[in-house]
Motif scaffolding. Structure first.
Motif: not given
Length: 380
Positions: A124-127, A134-135, A200-202, A228-233
């Protein structure tokens, strides 16, 4: 239940429901092989989901884009590609995600998460997340060499149930592009309800779908590529509702724009159709069974047509207490497009009838704008 009502429900579900129709593998393969031979041109391919909706002989469904997979050679390719792909978002030409990166110049393609299973490594490269969309970008590398071009591999990304519970109307799309013999991809989730500013995006990935030119060769490979990666708006969503003045009517068929949701990386448009059963009965018997009909939407802002990312529709019967021939069927559409260009204050939406004759006929594909149903709306 009244049998007549049941028959109408069945008719509506058959003709107004969302239906996904994938591109035949052999067609995708031939396209990929042809474009791969063009010098200096990366081969881009987006799969499609199709939503069909029949309104007599002049209204029907909606085709939406979706997708597929990606394959990378191992670390050798990853090292060689760094000088050329600093961002999958930008390289694939996604206007919304590229806009977010205009002020950023990463030196190399980042890796937020990595998981190896059954001989394949998912990275997973970018979020990005702005409240509406959410991409994340991803790659899939085969450990013992590259995968042949005619083989397509699709990771089965499954969103954590806790997020689906918060936003039950979540819609997903998955697109990919070729880079030489390798591929990169983007997964999008569009939410219909607010989510926390940070969470957290699981994502579980229990299998890979593997397709070859031989349709009978479609298989799955089990494994565990969950991450799982952390997502921040980052960003805001502007919402605007529209009244009856933004509804058009013809032959008692109504089409209206109900709501818009606009963010820095995407735009959502909500449409509503109402079609009397009498209209369907009048035109239905005249439909050529050898011809398929569909509806797509042209969304224009500041003289630019916005590209459609994906769409979904739902249908139901209205006035169930009435006799079947006096009832009305309703359809709601959620359409997602590129974000609005800077400075746009008005948007024009035109439904377009698509006519798909069967391949063995002399007829050709046609598009007919339904200008009498065109709606121009103000945006925030």
């Amino acid at each position: 239940m009244n049998p007549a009502h049941s028959d109408l429900d069945k008719h509506i579900k058959e003709h107004l429901r969302l239906q996904g129709e994938g591109i035949p593998v052999i067609v995708r393969t031939r396209i990929d092989q042809t474009l791969a031979n063009l010098p200096g041109k990366p081969d881009r391919r987006r799969g499609r989901n199709r939503a069909r909706s029949i309104i007599a002989s002049c209204l029907a469904g909606c085709i939406v884009l979706t997708a597929s997979a990606f394959v990378m050679k191992d670390s050798t390719f990853a090292e060689s590609v760094k000088p050329y792909i600093h961002s999958v978002f930008s390289w694939m030409g996604d206007k919304g995600l590229s806009r977010e990166l205009e002020t950023e110049t990463p030196e190399e393609l980042p890796v937020l998460a990595e998981k190896t299973s059954s001989g394949y490594t998912l990275r997973i490269h970018e979020a990005r997340f702005d409240g509406l969309r959410l991409s994340f970008s991803y790659s899939l590398a085969k450990q013992d060499g590259s995968v042949p071009k005619q083989t397509f591999i699709t990771p089965a990304f499954q969103l954590d149930p806790s997020i689906k519970k918060m936003a039950p109307g979540t819609l997903k799309s998955d697109s990919s592009s070729l880079w030489g013999e390798d591929r990169v991809g983007i997964v999008n989730y569009f939410f219909d309800s607010p989510l926390p500013d940070q969470f957290p995006l699981n994502i579980s990935v229990p299998k890979l779908a593997i397709s070859t030119p031989d349709a009978a060769g479609q298989t799955t490979m089990a494994g565990d590529w969950s991450f799982a990666i952390d997502i921040r708006k980052s960003g805001t969503v502007a919402v605007q509702s529209y009244g009856k003045e933004y509804t058009r009517e013809r032959e008692n068929i109504r089409f209206g724009v109900v709501r818009s949701r606009l963010s820095p990386v995407a735009s959502e448009w909500n449409f509503h159709w109402e079609i009397p059963a009498a209209i369907m009965k009048k035109y239905g018997p005249s439909l050529d069974s050898r011809t398929r009909y569909g509806i797509k939407y042209k969304v224009t802002a500041s003289d630019s047509d916005l590209s459609v990312i994906t769409s979904i529709s739902s249908s139901r019967a209205k006035d169930r207490s009435l006799p079947m021939d006096q009832q009305t069927s309703q359809e709601d559409i959620r359409l997602f497009t590129d974000p609005l260009p800077d400075g746009a204050r008005n948007v024009k939406i035109v439904p377009i009838l698509m006519v798909f004759p069967q391949p063995d006929t002399d007829e050709t594909y046609q598009e007919k704008p339904l200008d009498s149903f065109a709606v121009e709306i103000p945006v925030p």
